[in-house]
Write a protein that holds these residues in place. Structure first.
Motif, PDB file in Angstrom:
ATOM      1  N   MET A 111      18.650 -15.655  39.752  1.00  0.00           N
ATOM      2  CA  MET A 111      18.015 -16.063  38.497  1.00  0.00           C
ATOM      3  C   MET A 111      18.271 -15.027  37.394  1.00  0.00           C
ATOM      4  SD  MET A 111      16.824 -18.987  39.034  1.00  0.00           S
ATOM      5  CE  MET A 111      15.739 -19.290  37.688  1.00  0.00           C
ATOM      6  N   CYS A 112      18.150 -13.750  37.719  1.00  0.00           N
ATOM      7  CA  CYS A 112      18.416 -12.708  36.721  1.00  0.00           C
ATOM      8  C   CYS A 112      19.875 -12.740  36.281  1.00  0.00           C
ATOM      9  CB  CYS A 112      18.074 -11.331  37.286  1.00  0.00           C
ATOM     10  SG  CYS A 112      16.303 -11.050  37.453  1.00  0.00           S
ATOM     11  N   SER A 113      20.776 -12.964  37.220  1.00  0.00           N
ATOM     12  CA  SER A 113      22.195 -13.051  36.880  1.00  0.00           C
ATOM     13  C   SER A 113      22.463 -14.231  35.956  1.00  0.00           C
ATOM     14  CB  SER A 113      23.039 -13.191  38.147  1.00  0.00           C
ATOM     15  OG  SER A 113      22.862 -12.070  38.979  1.00  0.00           O
ATOM     16  N   LEU A 114      21.834 -15.363  36.232  1.00  0.00           N
ATOM     17  CA  LEU A 114      22.003 -16.536  35.369  1.00  0.00           C
ATOM     18  C   LEU A 114      21.473 -16.271  33.966  1.00  0.00           C
ATOM     19  CD1 LEU A 114      21.160 -19.540  37.713  1.00  0.00           C
ATOM     20  CD2 LEU A 114      23.365 -18.968  36.699  1.00  0.00           C
ATOM     21  N   VAL A 115      20.329 -15.636  33.872  1.00  0.00           N
ATOM     22  CA  VAL A 115      19.752 -15.331  32.558  1.00  0.00           C
ATOM     23  C   VAL A 115      20.688 -14.408  31.782  1.00  0.00           C
ATOM     24  CG1 VAL A 115      17.883 -14.085  31.400  1.00  0.00           C
ATOM     25  CG2 VAL A 115      17.358 -15.740  33.185  1.00  0.00           C
ATOM     26  N   VAL A 116      21.198 -13.380  32.439  1.00  0.00           N
ATOM     27  CA  VAL A 116      22.102 -12.444  31.770  1.00  0.00           C
ATOM     28  C   VAL A 116      23.410 -13.140  31.389  1.00  0.00           C
ATOM     29  CG1 VAL A 116      23.503 -10.367  32.132  1.00  0.00           C
ATOM     30  CG2 VAL A 116      21.098 -10.387  32.794  1.00  0.00           C
ATOM     31  N   ALA A 117      23.922 -13.971  32.287  1.00  0.00           N
ATOM     32  CA  ALA A 117      25.194 -14.641  32.026  1.00  0.00           C
ATOM     33  C   ALA A 117      25.075 -15.679  30.910  1.00  0.00           C
ATOM     34  CB  ALA A 117      25.707 -15.303  33.299  1.00  0.00           C
ATOM     35  N   LEU A 118      23.932 -16.320  30.780  1.00  0.00           N
ATOM     36  CA  LEU A 118      23.767 -17.383  29.789  1.00  0.00           C
ATOM     37  C   LEU A 118      23.182 -16.906  28.462  1.00  0.00           C
ATOM     38  CD1 LEU A 118      22.496 -20.302  32.030  1.00  0.00           C
ATOM     39  CD2 LEU A 118      24.792 -19.948  31.113  1.00  0.00           C
ATOM     40  N   ALA A 119      22.709 -15.679  28.382  1.00  0.00           N
ATOM     41  CA  ALA A 119      22.058 -15.192  27.167  1.00  0.00           C
ATOM     42  C   ALA A 119      23.023 -15.190  25.982  1.00  0.00           C
ATOM     43  CB  ALA A 119      21.487 -13.794  27.386  1.00  0.00           C
ATOM     44  N   TYR A 120      24.215 -14.641  26.143  1.00  0.00           N
ATOM     45  CA  TYR A 120      25.167 -14.567  25.033  1.00  0.00           C
ATOM     46  C   TYR A 120      25.654 -15.947  24.600  1.00  0.00           C
ATOM     47  CZ  TYR A 120      29.148 -13.247  22.209  1.00  0.00           C
ATOM     48  OH  TYR A 120      30.034 -13.131  21.179  1.00  0.00           O
TER      49      TYR A 120
END
Length: 152
Positions: free
Chosen positions: A45-54
């Protein structure tokens, strides 16, 4: 002997066992609530948030830019409509004559042109020597310029 006599002892024994069980449960080491699966899920979930933020930030920024461009296009369309209307008015000879009379003090052949002063003492006074260029009619300024160029 009645069975009631031993029932108190039996009850006390049962209460003691229950109390012992509670103490044993309280002393039992608690399991760690964060399991391996939960940790992996949190990491994903943290990886998805970081990957989708930009990309999401870019998407929102681009939507804002699109809205600004649409607003500018609508404004340009309104300006274009206004300018087309003004161009159409200038195609009308009556409008051109009206504007020439109003702004340039033109008169038709045979008419006499007058400049009316407002009575404040600071009138346009085409013949006054101290009148500034902004206070005089345009044609007076034009002829003064021609005269001064001729004297050079």
């Amino acid at each position: 002997m009645p069975a009631d006599r031993f029932s108190t002892a039996t009850r006390l024994k049962a209460l003691g066992e229950q109390a012992a069980a509670r103490v044993y449960r309280a002393r039992r080491p608690r399991r760690n609530r964060l399991t391996g699966r939960a940790a992996l899920l949190a990491l994903v979930m943290c990886s998805l948030v970081v990957a989708l933020a930009y990309p999401i930030r870019q998407y929102v920024s681009q939507r804002s830019d699109i809205a600004d461009q649409r607003r500018k296009a609508q404004e340009a369309g309104r300006t274009l409509d206004r300018l087309r209307d003004e161009k159409a008015r200038w195609q009308d000879p009556a409008y051109v004559e009206q504007q020439a009379r109003l702004h340039l003090h033109f008169v038709r052949p045979g008419e006499t042109g007058y400049l009316v002063q407002d009575g404040t003492g600071a009138g346009t006074g085409a013949g006054r020597k101290g009148a500034g260029a902004a206070e005089r009619p345009w044609y007076k300024n034009l002829w003064d310029g021609v005269d001064s160029a001729d004297k050079r």
